[in-house]
Design a protein around this motif. Structure first.
Motif, PDB file in Angstrom:
ATOM      1  N   LEU A 287      34.731 -18.477 -17.394  1.00  7.88           N
ATOM      2  CA  LEU A 287      34.064 -19.535 -17.284  1.00  7.88           C
ATOM      3  C   LEU A 287      34.957 -20.492 -16.616  1.00  7.88           C
ATOM      4  O   LEU A 287      34.169 -21.558 -15.945  1.00  7.88           O
ATOM      5  CB  LEU A 287      34.174 -20.476 -18.669  1.00  7.88           C
ATOM      6  CG  LEU A 287      33.058 -21.504 -19.008  1.00  7.88           C
ATOM      7  CD1 LEU A 287      31.423 -20.945 -18.483  1.00  7.88           C
ATOM      8  CD2 LEU A 287      32.938 -21.911 -20.442  1.00  7.88           C
ATOM      9  N   GLU A 288      36.072 -20.601 -16.577  1.00  2.04           N
ATOM     10  CA  GLU A 288      37.186 -21.334 -15.661  1.00  2.04           C
ATOM     11  C   GLU A 288      36.664 -21.317 -14.197  1.00  2.04           C
ATOM     12  O   GLU A 288      36.499 -22.104 -13.428  1.00  2.04           O
ATOM     13  CB  GLU A 288      38.486 -21.277 -15.899  1.00  2.04           C
ATOM     14  CG  GLU A 288      39.132 -21.761 -17.216  1.00  2.04           C
ATOM     15  CD  GLU A 288      40.534 -21.496 -17.381  1.00  2.04           C
ATOM     16  OE1 GLU A 288      41.101 -21.134 -16.400  1.00  2.04           O
ATOM     17  OE2 GLU A 288      40.921 -21.775 -18.530  1.00  2.04           O
ATOM     18  N   PRO A 291      31.853 -21.864 -13.988  1.00  3.39           N
ATOM     19  CA  PRO A 291      31.691 -23.117 -14.949  1.00  3.39           C
ATOM     20  C   PRO A 291      29.902 -23.050 -15.334  1.00  3.39           C
ATOM     21  O   PRO A 291      29.588 -23.563 -16.252  1.00  3.39           O
ATOM     22  CB  PRO A 291      32.275 -24.208 -14.491  1.00  3.39           C
ATOM     23  CG  PRO A 291      32.477 -24.375 -13.262  1.00  3.39           C
ATOM     24  CD  PRO A 291      32.701 -22.717 -12.766  1.00  3.39           C
ATOM     25  N   HIS A 297      28.368 -18.690 -20.685  1.00  2.36           N
ATOM     26  CA  HIS A 297      27.891 -19.451 -21.861  1.00  2.36           C
ATOM     27  C   HIS A 297      27.082 -19.072 -23.000  1.00  2.36           C
ATOM     28  O   HIS A 297      27.564 -19.265 -24.126  1.00  2.36           O
ATOM     29  CB  HIS A 297      27.092 -20.672 -21.431  1.00  2.36           C
ATOM     30  CG  HIS A 297      27.988 -21.721 -20.684  1.00  2.36           C
ATOM     31  ND1 HIS A 297      28.825 -22.573 -21.256  1.00  2.36           N
ATOM     32  CD2 HIS A 297      27.969 -22.221 -19.572  1.00  2.36           C
ATOM     33  CE1 HIS A 297      29.418 -23.525 -20.514  1.00  2.36           C
ATOM     34  NE2 HIS A 297      28.798 -23.018 -19.354  1.00  2.36           N
TER      35      HIS A 297
END
Length: 489
Positions: A287-288, A291, A297
């Motif tokens: 996710l970094e 995003p 997610h």
């Protein structure tokens, strides 16, 4: 009158209209089925941009599709730059067969210039295509159905939503007919097949091992393909071949541990295995780097929901109560982010979000989600059935509205797609009808539903019997009369 017809004809044969007739003959993103109304453009743009950042393979095709998205969103200059980049990559990497590879790029160039009102430039690309395609095809003047065209169309459709998976698979199959050892087309075919296998109402779902041999073939030809390794591992995990799946995951982590499109699959693997803490760590790393990834997610939301199952305290004084509240908050955040730009394509994350809202007692929010989903059109039958099932259970259990619940279950059951979701809709209808008939043996609606279910199972004599009973207590019901007529024929 004749004068007016001549004016109309002259208007309909303007240079732009004549050019559009030729453009419609092209094979490129602008003539394939996915259009602005049927895809989530923002989500597709994010996915393509991340793929271009992190992936080495298929960059020309990614630029082509991004040009299409930018054009649909009115970003014409960006679209032209995307196409120039695609052309540059093709010239550098495919010097010997550049012309074959450029058919779709030039088709997209023609369409973008047309949308910009630059008709001369659009015609120049049509001229280029005519020269390229003439020796390759006896068909249309401006295109040629060669493996490169089928293959890129397959990737475009695969990334455009579940409604296009079947057509995507067929495109890759056509490409492979003429180029059987092309890893790009084998990988595309395997991915399309794997996604169809995961949908409960498809013919492919009856044998979920078909894609395995194609992923294996990719790895025979390209042993270092980390994505193929992970997709194969996930398929083997689903088929409970856990030892081989684990070995593949370990091999991937040794080779490639910093690419988000690999990390997300590793995270999914560990989540499904029950190693939630490890999965969360890997998914947060992914996710970094990406995003806006709806996939990541959603996986994180599923991880936190799994942890939520083990927190049962209802007492505000206990630490577990605060932990539960925090987990619900994290679930909601990640599920909502996962469909933020995917209102049409991310059906499961939206249903998961509604489920968490029910868990936290936010019924009005859940009702809002179900209401929007029920109104969606032109989505896969399995998705409609799943929406009807979940929304129906909400109406039945939370809102105590049997009428609305039965209506939704019926809608799902009447869709001709033999999915697990349809079966569950039928089970809920049968339970409701049996309960009603115990209370009142003359309930015409319950009798009609029993008749419908017998008809669905092919038990014609029982279906006829129950429709006749239903008509005794609801004479003139057109639906029952029509069903009886069909049964008697």
């Amino acid at each position: 009158m004749e004068f007016m017809i001549m004016i109309f004809l002259s208007r309909s044969n303007t240079p732009g209209d004549l050019l559009k007739e030729k453009l419609d003959q092209l094979q490129c993103h602008f003539t394939w089925r996915p259009q602005k109304e049927t895809i989530d453009l923002d989500d597709m743009r994010f996915r393509l941009q991340y793929s271009l950042t992190w992936r080495v393979k298929y960059k020309a095709a990614l630029h082509n599709q991004l040009a299409f998205v930018n054009c649909l969103q009115g970003h014409f200059e960006e679209a032209i730059e995307n196409l120039k980049e695609a052309e540059k990559i093709l010239r550098e990497n495919h010097k010997d067969d550049f012309e074959r590879k450029s058919i779709i790029t030039y088709g997209n160039f023609a369409w973008v210039h047309y949308h910009m009102g630059q008709l001369t430039e659009a015609r120049s690309y049509l001229d280029k295509l005519e020269v390229i395609c003439k020796p390759l095809s006896d068909g249309p003047r401006y295109t040629a159905m060669i493996p490169e065209v089928y293959g890129e169309k397959g990737w475009s459709l695969l990334g455009s939503g579940a409604e296009f998976y079947e057509e995507s698979k067929e495109c890759f199959a056509k490409a492979l007919e003429q180029d059987a050892d092309n890893t790009e087309w084998i990988m595309g075919y395997a991915r399309a097949l794997s996604r169809l296998e995961s949908l409960s109402g498809t013919p492919e779902s009856r044998d979920q091992s078909q894609s395995v041999k194609h992923f294996r073939r990719v790895l025979e030809l390209d042993p270092d393909d980390a994505v193929a390794m992970m997709l194969l591992a996930l398929k083997l995990q689903r088929l409970r071949q856990n030892v081989e799946a684990y070995k593949l995951v370990e091999k991937v982590l040794q080779k490639t541990s910093d690419l988000p499109h690999v990390l997300r699959y590793v995270g999914k693997y560990y989540r499904q295995r029950g190693y939630v803490v490890k999965a969360i760590k890997l998914l947060k790393q992914a996710l970094e780097l990406t995003p806006h990834s709806g996939f990541v997610h959603h996986q994180l939301g599923l991880c936190y929901r799994r942890k939520l199952k083990y927190t049962h305290s209802r007492s505000p004084r206990k630490p577990e109560f605060q932990q539960r509240a925090e987990l619900i908050k994290l679930c909601k955040y990640h599920f909502e982010k996962s469909f933020e730009h995917r209102q049409r394509s991310a059906i499961k994350p939206q249903l998961d979000f509604a489920d968490i809202c029910i868990t936290s007692g936010e019924y009005s929010r859940a009702e809002e989600i179900y209401g929007r989903l029920v109104g969606l059109e032109d989505i896969r039958s399995e998705n409609i059935q799943n929406i009807c099932l979940e929304a129906g259970l909400f109406e039945l259990n939370q809102k105590k509205s049997e009428t609305n619940a039965v209506s939704l279950f019926l809608k799902g059951a009447k869709i001709e797609c033999n999915s697990i979701e349809r079966e569950k809709c039928c089970i809920n209808l049968e339970r409701w009808a049996d309960r009603k008939l115990i209370i009142n043996a003359h309930d015409s609606k319950a009798l009609g539903i029993k008749a419908f279910l017998y008809q669905l199972d092919g038990i014609r004599d029982k279906a006829t019997e129950y429709f006749e009973k239903a008509l005794e207590f609801d004479p003139g019901n057109e639906e029952y009369v029509s069903a009886l007529s069909q049964l008697r024929v």
